[in-house]
Design a protein around this motif. Structure first.
Motif, PDB file in Angstrom:
ATOM      1  N   ALA A 108       0.838  -1.204   0.000  1.00  0.00           N
ATOM      2  CA  ALA A 108       0.000   0.000   0.000  1.00  0.00           C
ATOM      3  C   ALA A 108       0.870   1.250   0.000  1.00  0.00           C
ATOM      4  O   ALA A 108       0.575   2.230  -0.675  1.00  0.00           O
ATOM      5  CB  ALA A 108      -0.918   0.006   1.220  1.00  0.00           C
ATOM      6  N   LEU A 110       3.915   1.446  -1.185  1.00  0.00           N
ATOM      7  CA  LEU A 110       4.535   1.547  -2.508  1.00  0.00           C
ATOM      8  C   LEU A 110       3.652   2.321  -3.464  1.00  0.00           C
ATOM      9  O   LEU A 110       4.120   3.090  -4.283  1.00  0.00           O
ATOM     10  CB  LEU A 110       4.765   0.147  -3.091  1.00  0.00           C
ATOM     11  N   LEU A 111       2.346   2.077  -3.357  1.00  0.00           N
ATOM     12  CA  LEU A 111       1.432   2.697  -4.294  1.00  0.00           C
ATOM     13  C   LEU A 111       1.372   4.213  -4.140  1.00  0.00           C
ATOM     14  O   LEU A 111       0.957   4.915  -5.040  1.00  0.00           O
ATOM     15  CB  LEU A 111       0.020   2.122  -4.122  1.00  0.00           C
ATOM     16  N   ARG A 112       1.808   4.679  -2.982  1.00  0.00           N
ATOM     17  CA  ARG A 112       1.679   6.109  -2.774  1.00  0.00           C
ATOM     18  C   ARG A 112       3.015   6.833  -2.821  1.00  0.00           C
ATOM     19  O   ARG A 112       3.118   7.991  -2.460  1.00  0.00           O
ATOM     20  CB  ARG A 112       1.004   6.355  -1.416  1.00  0.00           C
ATOM     21  N   LEU A 113       4.057   6.146  -3.264  1.00  0.00           N
ATOM     22  CA  LEU A 113       5.358   6.803  -3.279  1.00  0.00           C
ATOM     23  C   LEU A 113       5.562   7.628  -4.528  1.00  0.00           C
ATOM     24  O   LEU A 113       4.985   7.370  -5.568  1.00  0.00           O
ATOM     25  CB  LEU A 113       6.470   5.761  -3.148  1.00  0.00           C
TER      26      LEU A 113
END
Lengths: 577, 582
Positions: A108, A110-113
């Motif tokens: 999760a 990772l998806l917002r980096l």
């Protein structure tokens, strides 16, 4: 504790502690019942030798009752099987739960980096963090905790029982075991070091292999096979050397505890033998003692591995937290425009690391306008679109949407207000339906596919919209992929539309059709990047970029009236028409 | 490809050099087994003769014998482990060498059909699997079998009736173990599959992260991920339950054996059930079960290794290579003649090249142009000998290309490819490719001529700068310059330049342009050209269309002709959108 562990201060385990607080501690109920099961296992296990002792002594004395002991042992045996199974299940399951949660949170996050994080990473490395590093963390939460508990349990009950039988014998047993354990720890440290060496050599060899196999054409073309062969042979030799060193060490170190058990048994024979003859110990008790030696050796062996497992999981958790602690996109809070906004650039500059790409752009894109962007390769057009879509983060005070700094807008809402087709379309290994709609209703998907002039292509495919594309499916042509990306974007009626060179892979007629479709969507501020000036002719105005600078802007006619790169390009393209 | 299975025997040629070590290891197995069988007996002897009965005298000796057996087992097993490891590591070293050598000799056509990842697996994980099997697999299985037989023999020797009774436990235990293993095998497969699905999903989503972020797909992606993550978790938890039960069950066998022995002793009131016997039998049971516990693991090793063996030897059996010729040309002058060259990829397919005639005389620069699909790349492939089996002739100084030795081909023809392969080594290595036979003067000249000297001065460590993947240290344009330097360092008679189609950043563009200028001024060249600046500098332009030469001439002549070339030229202008100066 022991020599090896003494060097480890508390701060060295800081990631493990963090992990424990966040993921392991909440599962305490599991560990509690697991510990109870462990206690039961060890307690009951120790009773078996004692009943065996009693039974043997009864047999020797010719007295009845040995069968009774036999029944007890059988019952205890079954109970131990149950308790041991439960202890393992009740320790390993929370380990798996912790793994599940950690992996989920990691993904999760990772998806917002931000893209600049990804630019610094190697995908393979990220993947290994998500998979094998999480696995090592789980080894701590499951296996390591179980073994630690088991060691304590067997020490308390096993050694306790031995002491109750005979302190002298216990000493005779303890000496060789402790000695062997100490030696093993020393060896383990060295083995871990060699293990790391091996990993390094393995990595080097893999790199060289990959380079060689990818570059066979070059290697053959230049007849340098020998060079690469000997390099690879060298790597293989290094690997072999380290591997053999490790094997030699293991061959001596691993059996040490077993040998210690044998030496301890010999000690028991000697000292215990004398005691039995004296009568201070029964023969049965001696047998029980020998059984107890075997009982404690196994957990001791496991204890030796606890430290390496701990070290490994700490290293893995460090890598995991490096990602979990990385800064995600800053959200901002203000709502996004509902209707086509104006976009203003005030001195927008942008650089990838050291390399400046956009220099001091100042212009205003009026609300609802169609703005074209033209420029040669490397002029910064795509970067501008990336900044506008907030894949890259501009400096504060440089980009304004309807007068509000774009950094202050809620990111998710802003993205939802965008309709973006990037230059290199990325398709997932999913159906076309999924790649276009991501779960949107079929009606909408069909509409978008039609609007993107993709209908005939889809009709020609075996499963239509349900055809799987990508690595495990059908390979689409460049133009088809572009139009899938276009359909994806057209699915939404968004107030801001950003198109990066979407028409380069289609023929002229299709291009005109698509331009018509795009223009028919009123109420959006559109930014279109194109090499083909025919796509920009009807734009409300056009920005001309060169090497990151805005060198000209105006309507098509205005730009044609001036000498400059735009006019030159137009004339050249006219020849072709 | 015909399906052929390779047995372990195919490994023998690689093992042969260490046959002595393997034999020693094999020879040690009965020794180890014997000591293992003797130990419990010695223990029993010491106990029964001197502790629980008999006299105290001799306890020291018998106990000492037992200790000696323990230490001997340690020593012999250590030697056995090391010997086995040495022999298998050596074997693997030889196998790896052969594999690499073989692969480096395969034709480029083969590589186009195989993903590099697959070939990599052969040389890494498949070979590792074999290594594991050799070291810990086959011989140790022999040891296990001999040990178990010996243990059974020992048990029967000590007390046949009791042994028989205990062995009655065997079948039910074996049945339970088999049941559990079968269940776990299915679960292993599920674990493997779900992990693979998880990995693939994560890898793809990382690659497509921007799409996910742009389209707000985070929630949907997370939810899909959770499903896969959960599937993996559940498979593992189930597996754990079975694994734990099996483990506990096997552990518990010892207790059952003890109970049985006591019961037997009580019910049959024999004197045979002495302390020594019980202790000995307990030891034997442990020695019987240890290999059984490890058996499934070893079988898995061997299965994996067998699969790996198939794949490795399958690769070694591939004969897809270009046969080198045996004629040489000592000092090629750079005269390339292509006569009536025709080629089709498939016997029933279309002719990609249909009677091409082309000549490059020493000192000339000839550019070949044409649309995609005209046959340019096929021409390059034939020249670089990716394919054979063409009709017509490709002659270098009068000798057919396919008949030349690799040495001569290299002297005659140098390629500068579209895709530059940079190796993870220094800049210097990337130019010399480790060839010590290069003339240093020529090397220096090549670096200067190609424009690589500018790269050398730009990089902090110059020629010793380690290069990573392209883009990290050098740009795409600079990579092409390095490729040019590579070829020039060999001073070939003709340079065949396959221009990259992608545009480069302006700085490199300039460098490249200058390099090409120098190249054309000094050498015979055949250029598959895309850049207008390159084309217009050629002495002659050859236009290919649908596999045939349709026009030949200089730029000015062909533009005036306003034929195929004229059309190409105008379209080229439109595509780049700028007026390129001729």
């Amino acid at each position: 504790m022991h020599g090896a562990a003494a060097g480890m201060g508390n701060d060295r385990l800081k990631f493990t502690l963090r992990f424990s607080r966040a993921y392991v501690a909440p599962l305490w109920r599991w560990y509690l019942v697991g510990t109870l099961a462990l206690v039961a296992t060890n307690y009951l296990s120790v009773q078996v030798p004692m009943h065996m002792a009693a039974g043997l002594d009864l047999l020797r004395a010719g007295q009845p009752g040995a069968s009774g002991e036999a029944y007890w042992i059988a019952v205890l045996g079954v109970l131990v099987i149950v308790a041991r199974t439960l202890s393992r299940v009740w320790f390993f399951t929370p380990g798996r739960i912790a793994e599940f949660n950690l992996r989920g949170d990691f993904f999760a996050h990772l998806l917002r980096l931000q893209p600049d994080f990804y630019a610094r990473q190697v995908t393979g490395d990220l993947l290994s963090r998500a998979t094998s590093d999480v696995t090592y963390a789980r080894a701590f939460a499951g296996f390591a905790l179980l073994q630690a508990g088991n060691v304590v349990g067997s020490a308390v009950f096993g050694v306790g029982q031995m002491l109750a039988l005979s302190p002298q014998l216990t000493l005779a047993v303890a000496l060789p075991c402790v000695l062997a354990f100490g030696l093993m720890q020393l060896a383990t440290r060295q083995i871990m070091h060699l293990q790391r060496q091996m990993q390094k050599h393995l990595g080097l060899m893999s790199d060289d292999l990959l380079g060689a196999f990818s570059g066979v054409a070059t290697i053959q073309g230049f007849n340098v096979e020998r060079v690469f062969q000997s390099r690879l042979d060298g790597r293989a030799q290094d690997l072999r050397r380290t591997s053999l060193a490790m094997t030699r060490l293991r061959a001596v170190a691993f059996p040490l505890l077993g040998v210690a058990g044998g030496v301890a048994t010999w000690g028991v024979l000697f000292v215990g033998g004398g005691a039995v003859r004296e009568g201070t110990l029964t023969a049965g008790q001696l047998a029980a003692f020998i059984a107890l030696v075997a009982f404690i050796v196994m957990p001791l062996r496991m204890l030796g591995w606890l430290l390496p497992v701990l070290q490994r999981s700490e290293a893995s958790l460090e890598r995991i937290y490096a990602v979990l602690d990385a800064e995600t996109l800053r959200p901002g809070a203000l709502p996004s425009p509902a209707r086509a906004p104006s976009i203003e650039l005030r001195g927008l500059s942008f650089a990838y690391g050291e390399r400046p790409v956009l220099r001091d752009l100042c212009t205003t894109l009026p609300a609802g306008a169609t703005v074209g962007i033209y420029g040669p390769v490397g002029s910064g057009k795509s970067t501008l679109l990336r900044v506008l879509s907030r894949l890259e983060t501009p400096a504060r005070g440089t980009v304004f949407v309807d007068g509000v700094d774009v950094l202050d807008l809620d990111l998710d809402a802003y993205r939802a207000a965008l309709c973006v087709v990037p230059q290199a379309p990325f398709l997932f290994s999913e159906t076309i339906r999924e790649n276009v709609g991501f779960g949107a209703p079929d009606e909408q998907v069909r509409g978008a596919v039609a609007a993107a002039a993709l209908d005939p292509d889809v009709a020609a495919l075996p499963d239509g919209l349900g055809t799987v594309v990508g690595e495990r499916g059908i390979a689409l042509s460049g133009g088809q992929r572009q139009r899938v990306a276009l359909a994806r974007a057209l699915l939404r009626e968004a107030p801001i539309v950003l198109l990066d060179d979407v028409l380069s892979a289609v023929d002229h007629a299709t291009e005109q059709e698509l331009i018509g479709t795009l223009r028919s969507r009123a109420g959006a501020t559109r930014v279109v990047v194109s090499h083909r000036l025919s796509a920009l002719v009807h734009a409300d105005f056009i920005l001309v970029l060169d090497a990151g600078k805005l060198v000209d802007q105006g309507t098509h006619d205005e730009l044609l009236s001036r000498p400059g790169p735009y006019r030159e390009a137009w004339l050249a393209q006219q020849v072709a028409a | 490809m015909k399906a052929q299975s390779w047995s372990w025997a195919s490994l023998w040629p690689f093992m042969r050099a260490d046959a002595g070590w393997f034999a020693l290891a094999l020879g040690l197995t009965p020794v180890i087994a014997a000591i293992g069988v003797a130990q419990p007996m010695l223990l029993k002897q010491a106990l029964d003769r001197h502790v629980t009965g008999g006299s105290a005298e001799g306890l020291g000796r018998d106990a000492g014998l037992y200790l000696a057996a323990v230490l001997a087992a340690f020593a012999v097993e250590a030697v056995y482990t090391v010997v086995t490891a040495v022999a298998s590591e050596n074997t693997i070293l030889r196998l790896r060498h052969a594999l690499v050598k073989h692969v480096l000799g395969l034709s480029q056509r083969f590589f186009e059909k195989q993903p590099t990842g697959q070939i990599m697996s052969r040389a890494t994980s498949d070979i590792d699997a074999l290594n594991e099997a050799l070291a810990a697999g086959s011989i140790s299985l022999v040891l296990d079998v001999i040990t178990m037989l010996g243990v059974l023999g020992g048990m029967f020797w000590l007390d046949a009736k009791l042994a028989l009774v205990l062995l009655l436990l065997g079948p039910p235990i074996a049945g339970v173990i088999e049941l559990a293993r079968r269940r776990m095998r299915a679960l292993f497969a599920e674990i493997r599959d779900s992990l693979a699905a998880l990995n693939a999903f994560v890898a793809e989503r990382i690659a497509g992260i921007e799409v996910i972020q742009l389209f707000g797909l985070e929630a949907r992606t997370r939810s899909r991920f959770d499903d896969l993550n959960d599937r993996y978790r559940r498979a593992n938890v189930m597996n754990n339950v079975w694994d734990a039960s099996l483990y506990a069950f096997i552990d518990g066998v010892a207790s059952v054996a003890v109970a049985l022995m006591l019961y037997w002793g009580a019910e049959h009131a024999t004197d045979a059930i002495t302390v020594g016997l019980v202790v000995a039998f307990l030891d034997y049971i442990e020695r019987l079960f240890r290999p059984l516990r490890e058996l499934s693991g070893k079988i898995t090793f061997l299965q994996r290794a067998a699969a790996a063996l198939e794949k490795i030897f399958g690769l070694l059996a591939v004969t897809d290579r270009i046969t080198p010729g045996d004629s040489s040309v000592e000092k090629p002058s750079g005269h390339l003649v292509i006569r009536d060259l025709s080629f089709r990829y498939r016997p029933d397919g279309p002719d990609i090249l249909d009677g091409v005639n082309l000549e490059v005389r020493p000192g000339e620069v000839v550019a070949v142009v044409g649309r995609t699909g005209a046959g340019k790349s096929t021409l390059v492939r034939l020249l670089s000998r990716v394919h054979d089996g063409y009709q017509g002739h490709i002659e270098v100084d009068g000798v057919e290309l396919s008949r030349l030795t690799p040495e001569s081909v290299r002297r005659a023809v140098g390629f500068v490819r579209q895709e530059v392969q940079l190796f993870r080594d220094t800049l210097s290595f990337n130019i010399t490719l480790g060839d010590e036979k290069l003339d240093p003067a020529r090397l220096a000249a090549a670096i200067a001529q190609s424009g690589a000297d500018r790269i050398v001065s730009r990089l902090p460590l110059g020629l010793d700068q380690p290069l990573r993947e392209r883009g990290a240290d050098v740009s795409a344009g600079e990579a092409q310059i390095i490729s040019l330097a590579r070829t020039l360092a060999r001073d070939p008679a003709i340079v065949i330049l396959d221009e990259a189609t992608a545009s480069v950043d302006p700085a490199s563009e300039k460098l490249l342009q200058e390099a090409i200028d120098r190249l054309f001024a000094n050498r015979t060249c055949l250029v598959i050209a895309h850049r207008l600046s390159t084309i217009t500098r050629a002495h002659r332009i050859v236009v290919l269309d649908a596999g045939r030469v349709v026009e030949v001439g200089t730029h000015a002549e062909l533009v005036a002709l306003d034929g195929a070339y004229g059309r190409l030229y105008r379209e080229g202008q439109a595509a780049t959108g700028t007026q390129q100066t001729a």
